[in-house]
Design a protein around this motif. Structure first.
Motif, mmCIF file in Angstrom:
data_model
loop_
_atom_site.group_PDB
_atom_site.id
_atom_site.type_symbol
_atom_site.label_atom_id
_atom_site.label_comp_id
_atom_site.label_asym_id
_atom_site.label_seq_id
_atom_site.Cartn_x
_atom_site.Cartn_y
_atom_site.Cartn_z
ATOM 1 N N THR A 1 0.809 -1.211 0.000
ATOM 2 C CA THR A 1 0.000 0.000 0.000
ATOM 3 C C THR A 1 0.844 1.264 0.000
ATOM 4 O OG1 THR A 1 -0.113 0.004 2.402
ATOM 5 C CG2 THR A 1 -1.893 -1.129 1.217
ATOM 6 N N SER A 2 2.144 1.111 0.192
ATOM 7 C CA SER A 2 3.013 2.280 0.226
ATOM 8 C C SER A 2 3.069 2.924 -1.152
ATOM 9 C CB SER A 2 4.417 1.855 0.657
ATOM 10 O OG SER A 2 5.288 2.946 0.613
ATOM 11 N N LYS A 3 2.973 4.245 -1.182
ATOM 12 C CA LYS A 3 3.038 4.965 -2.452
ATOM 13 C C LYS A 3 4.477 5.368 -2.781
ATOM 14 C CE LYS A 3 -1.572 6.628 -3.070
ATOM 15 N NZ LYS A 3 -2.210 5.578 -2.484
ATOM 16 N N ARG A 4 5.377 5.167 -1.859
ATOM 17 C CA ARG A 4 6.767 5.536 -2.086
ATOM 18 C C ARG A 4 7.675 4.374 -1.680
ATOM 19 N NH1 ARG A 4 8.269 5.646 2.710
ATOM 20 N NH2 ARG A 4 7.280 6.628 4.443
ATOM 21 N N SER A 5 8.912 4.500 -2.031
ATOM 22 C CA SER A 5 9.893 3.475 -1.683
ATOM 23 C C SER A 5 10.228 3.550 -0.200
ATOM 24 C CB SER A 5 11.177 3.692 -2.472
ATOM 25 O OG SER A 5 10.945 3.545 -3.835
ATOM 26 N N GLU A 6 10.574 2.419 0.360
ATOM 27 C CA GLU A 6 11.078 2.361 1.726
ATOM 28 C C GLU A 6 12.582 2.138 1.609
ATOM 29 O OE1 GLU A 6 10.538 3.205 5.307
ATOM 30 O OE2 GLU A 6 8.658 2.584 4.397
ATOM 31 N N VAL A 7 13.362 2.964 2.287
ATOM 32 C CA VAL A 7 14.810 2.880 2.187
ATOM 33 C C VAL A 7 15.391 2.479 3.535
ATOM 34 C CG1 VAL A 7 16.935 4.152 1.722
ATOM 35 C CG2 VAL A 7 14.900 4.613 0.363
ATOM 36 N N PHE A 8 16.190 1.426 3.506
ATOM 37 C CA PHE A 8 16.914 0.968 4.681
ATOM 38 C C PHE A 8 18.392 1.136 4.393
ATOM 39 C CE2 PHE A 8 13.016 -1.501 4.539
ATOM 40 C CZ PHE A 8 12.518 -1.305 5.816
ATOM 41 N N ARG A 9 19.153 1.451 5.414
ATOM 42 C CA ARG A 9 20.604 1.562 5.264
ATOM 43 C C ARG A 9 21.254 0.632 6.270
ATOM 44 N NH1 ARG A 9 20.906 7.665 6.410
ATOM 45 N NH2 ARG A 9 20.409 6.573 8.215
#
Length: 186
Positions: free
Chosen positions: A145-153
């Motif tokens: 459902t996320s409209k954007r990317s999820e960024v993990f570092r």
């Protein structure tokens, strides 16, 4: 290849604790034939490894000899470690594991970071070991459902040396509901 490299030998000791000769007498050694297409030596006798993999983790030893064939002194040792990011998917949860594979004992600190402060579904887990950390999140509905990317570092810091960050991006695919795309960037 410069003449000086004819008196340079590169040795490798890997996870099996056996030592193999990689470079000797100005050429890649026959014993290293299984990786010879990935090995080369520069004009200043530096060893170059292309497409580094987990099998390359280990101790690399550079030994130089004088014209008479005598060892010129102390060896130069290089420890090669590999950062590996893997994904485990259950039916309702995705787990990303960032680990450092080393030769000998691990002296790295590994941790995950996420800049999305509103993401209560994301759980950054305590390190499982000195060289490993994980982050988990629901496979759905969070990613779908996320409209954007999820960024993990993933941050990796050796006891001595500079910290490195590896970015892992999770992007929903808009044209195929129920799937997500993952990529790892340095």
């Amino acid at each position: 290849m410069m003449q000086t490299c004819e008196k340079t030998t590169w040795l490798f000791t890997g996870q099996r604790n056996t030592t193999e000769t990689l470079f000797e007498n100005g050429k890649i050694h026959q014993a290293a034939r299984n990786k010879s297409d990935r090995l080369s030596v520069t004009a200043n006798c530096s060893l170059v490894i292309k497409k580094v993999s987990v099998e390359d983790v280990g101790l690399y030893i550079c030994r130089q000899f004088d014209a008479s064939g005598r060892d010129q002194g102390s060896d130069s040792n290089v420890h090669l470690s590999v950062v590996n990011i893997s994904e485990q998917k259950n039916s309702d949860e995705t787990i990303l594991i960032c680990s450092v594979l080393t030769y000998g004992g691990c002296s790295h600190t590994v941790k995950w970071l996420n800049d999305n402060k509103d993401a209560e579904n994301i759980k950054i887990n305590p390190p499982q070991s000195a060289c490993s950390a994980s982050v988990s999140f629901p496979t759905s509905p969070h990613v779908l459902t996320s409209k954007r990317s999820e960024v993990f570092r993933c941050q990796v810091k050796p006891d001595s040396g500079d910290m490195k960050e590896f970015t892992f991006r999770i992007s929903p695919l808009r044209d195929k509901p129920g799937e997500n795309m993952m990529s790892c960037l340095q």
